[in-house]
Design a protein around this motif. Structure first.
Motif, short mmCIF file in Angstrom:
data_model
loop_
_atom_site.label_atom_id
_atom_site.label_comp_id
_atom_site.label_asym_id
_atom_site.label_seq_id
_atom_site.Cartn_x
_atom_site.Cartn_y
_atom_site.Cartn_z
N UNK A 155 60.53 116.55 13.03
CA UNK A 155 59.86 115.60 12.12
C UNK A 155 59.09 116.33 11.01
N UNK A 156 58.82 115.54 9.95
CA UNK A 156 58.09 116.09 8.81
C UNK A 156 56.71 115.48 8.67
N UNK A 157 55.77 116.28 8.21
CA UNK A 157 54.44 115.77 7.81
C UNK A 157 54.04 116.51 6.55
N UNK A 158 53.05 115.91 5.87
CA UNK A 158 52.47 116.64 4.73
C UNK A 158 51.23 117.37 5.19
N UNK A 159 51.06 118.59 4.73
CA UNK A 159 49.80 119.29 4.92
C UNK A 159 48.95 118.97 3.69
N UNK A 160 47.77 118.47 3.93
CA UNK A 160 46.87 118.02 2.88
C UNK A 160 46.72 119.08 1.77
N UNK A 193 55.99 106.26 20.52
CA UNK A 193 56.43 105.50 19.36
C UNK A 193 55.30 105.43 18.33
N UNK A 194 55.65 105.36 17.08
CA UNK A 194 54.70 105.26 15.96
C UNK A 194 53.75 106.46 15.88
N UNK A 195 54.20 107.58 16.36
CA UNK A 195 53.41 108.80 16.22
C UNK A 195 53.84 109.45 14.92
N UNK A 196 52.95 109.43 13.93
CA UNK A 196 53.36 109.91 12.60
C UNK A 196 52.91 111.33 12.32
N UNK A 197 52.48 112.01 13.38
CA UNK A 197 52.06 113.39 13.16
C UNK A 197 53.24 114.32 13.45
N UNK A 198 52.97 115.57 13.75
CA UNK A 198 54.09 116.52 13.84
C UNK A 198 54.75 116.49 15.22
N UNK A 199 56.09 116.54 15.22
CA UNK A 199 56.85 116.67 16.47
C UNK A 199 58.21 117.29 16.11
N UNK A 200 58.94 117.79 17.10
CA UNK A 200 60.18 118.51 16.79
C UNK A 200 61.12 117.72 15.88
#
Ligand code: ATP
Ligand code: MG
Length: 570
Positions: free
Chosen positions: A410-415, A401-408
């Motif tokens: 899910x979206x993240x921003x690349x800096x 829970x509350x893992x805000x990095x990448x996972x199947x």
């Protein structure tokens, strides 16, 4: 680049100097000295003394000498002399033309010794070192007078001259001050001024076979150099009456000795003997190993002179021993590096990411900010392409829970780049994830001024084709307990060495510009920590990176919670 004097908290030595300037005690002069013995490398404790002596001279328009206390011929080495000068300069101080050696004063000290003999204040004693100790008595019992104490002046002059001429073997005789064997202060119980030592001295060669003891050499050297405030550590407090006695008996110019508490740091040993042991037994690579508390070690670790001077100012000067938290030193460093370090991207434990909808063979040059704290440091271009690396830690197939990095899914921003979404993972035969498949959203390019969709996580990354591979050394505290030298049921300090004080990563993936990084440049690997280029093992185009400190600042937290308290380890 003097420290900000106006904001500097005052301390008792500064107050003494101000008072002496007000009363004209030394004719308005301030003249200090830093007196290292060239028998080891300087450490952070010496830095405190250097900052104090040179700093006070600077502050009050005075002078500070560098004086090597080279009265002990057997232990001293040229290598130490060289390194000490380099370290004092690196800290930002300048002794100008005032480089001195106590050995320069051997002749004068000898003449003064003869004066004391003539006054009946010194005598040649034939007791052995062991007998002298026995005769000295204890804190509760007075000492016994040496049977040689009442030799005539003529006999003393004759024997002393023959001591100097080399007639007697090592340890057979000493010259002692004739003070008081019943003094409650053991230092005044006829202290030894000279011992016989047939040893070659690194500067005076074989000219002398009698060598002055520290107490006899030190105050007189201060006097010769016209020192006003002779600042030293607390263990010399009980020596001050002797310091004063010699100068009074000689009736020469009399500096004032002032003692302060030495620096002790958590997770650190500061004794030269222990540091030497670490080097000789190979627990560290050398005196300037980046884990050592030596100034040269701190330099190689990526410390700045400014951060060390700031630290010295913040810990202040006290009369009582205390232990300073290493986190404060690291805090001063982060404070400084935050302002000057170039932000860059580096992936230490790479995981391959393939952007399926990004055209093969295409490369974009993206703009990256060098330091958000300082726009004058500008921007740089970094290449983006279809295959990238991110940190293994930044992907979880089964996220908590509350893992805000990448996972199947899910979206993240690349800096500095795009928002990506994980669409698949590729595993090897053992089931280990070897590749993450993603898509990117071309509408989300950073810095385009478009209204952006927001995602919670931002990751650092490096383009695989362009990555520069380098060795990265993750240094950590050398000891795993706060007080390794404290007596722990007889355990020696080496039992507390941190087995993970150095972890080497052989091929980290760095953004390409880092190929040309130079020692003396400071970097922040985004989201990881501060790093520098190793000054010893790097080559042009093949830098080796040392981790200076991780980003998390435990001291800043302590400061916040302890509202109102002074930021000191006391
Ligand atoms: P030694 O046991 O060899 O005398 P030392 O650490 O005292 O070791 P010096 O070369 O005599 O080494 O020290 C030079 C100066 O630095 C002295 O004035 C000493 O008082 C000061 N100094 C040494 N250690 C510290 C420390 N931990 N904190 C502050 N000052 C120190
Ligand atoms: Mg010393």
């Amino acid at each position: 680049m003097p420290v900000n004097e106006s904001s500097a908290p005052s301390h008792f030595i500064r107050n003494i100097i101000k008072e002496d300037l007000r009363t004209g005690k030394f004719g308005g002069r301030v003249h200090t000295r830093f007196p290292p013995e060239p028998n080891g490398y300087l450490h952070i404790g010496h830095a405190k003394s250097i900052c104090l002596n040179f700093g006070l001279a600077e502050e009050f328009g005075g002078k500070c000498n560098l004086r090597f206390d080279d009265t002990n011929p057997v232990k001293e080495e040229e290598e130490y002399t060289r390194s000490i000068m380099e370290d004092v300069r690196w800290l930002g101080f300048d002794w100008e033309d005032r480089l001195y050696f106590a050995s320069d004063y051997f002749e004068q000290l000898y003449r003064w010794a003869i004066e004391l003999i003539k006054k009946g204040k010194a005598y040649v004693c034939d007791l052995s070192a062991e007998q002298i100790r026995e005769y000295r008595g204890t804190l509760t019992e007075p000492g016994k007078e040496s049977p040689y104490r009442n030799r005539s002046v003529e006999e003393n002059l004759d024997l002393f001259e023959r001591m100097k001429a080399g007639e007697f073997p090592d340890g057979s005789r000493t010259l002692r001050a004739k003070i008081d064997m019943a003094s409650p202060n053991l230092n005044l119980r006829d202290p030894v001024m000279y011992r016989i030592l047939h040893a070659t001295h690194h500067r005076t060669g074989d000219k002398w076979c009698i060598y002055p003891m520290y107490d006899w050499a030190h105050g007189q050297s201060d006097s010769i150099e016209g020192i006003t405030h002779s600042i030293c550590t607390l263990e010399f407090e009980d020596h001050r009456p002797l310091y004063d006695w010699f100068l009074d008996e000689l009736e020469v110019y009399h500096p004032q000795q002032i003692e302060f508490a030495r620096l002790n740091l958590t997770y650190t040993v500061m004794s030269k003997r222990m540091l030497l042991e670490l080097v000789q037994e190979g627990h560290v690579e050398s005196w300037d190993d980046p884990r050592m508390p030596t100034i040269s070690g701190l330099r190689r670790r990526g410390y700045t002179p400014e951060s060390i001077r700031d630290f010295a100012e913040r810990i202040g000067v006290a009369k009582k021993e205390s232990m300073i938290d290493l986190a404060l030193l690291e805090h001063c460093l982060r404070d400084d590096l935050n302002k000057r370090a170039h932000r860059v991207m580096a992936v230490l434990h790479p995981l391959k990411v393939v952007i399926e909808n990004y055209p093969e063979g295409e490369v974009e040059e993206l703009d990256a900010v060098n330091n958000p704290e300082d726009p004058s440091m500008g921007t740089r271009k970094i290449p983006f392409s279809r295959v990238l690396y991110i940190e293994q830690d930044d992907f979880r197939e089964d996220p908590p829970r509350k893992y805000f990095r990448l996972s199947p899914g899910k979206e993240v921003r690349l800096r500095y780049a795009y928002i990506i979404k994980c669409v698949d993972v590729v595993k090897d035969e053992q089931g280990k994830i070897v590749e993450v498949r993603c898509t990117y959203d071309p509408e989300t390019k950073s810095g385009t001024g478009k209204t952006q969709r927001r995602v919670k996580g931002t990751l650092h990354w490096v383009s695989a084709r362009h990555a520069f591979e380098a060795e990265v050394r993750l240094y950590d505290r050398l000891f795993s307990v706060p007080d390794p030298a404290g007596d722990k049921e007889g355990k020696g300090f080496k039992e507390f060495l941190n087995p993970e004080s150095l972890v080497t990563i052989n091929s980290a993936k760095l953004e390409p510009g880092l190929k040309y990084a130079k020692p003396d440049e400071y970097y922040q690997f985004e989201r990881i920590g501060y790093f520098c280029v190793d000054g010893k093992d790097s080559k042009d185009g093949a830098p080796v990176f040392n981790r200076t400190v991780p980003l998390r600042d435990t001291w800043a937290k302590i400061e916040k919670t302890a509202a109102g308290k002074q930021p000191r380890g006391v």
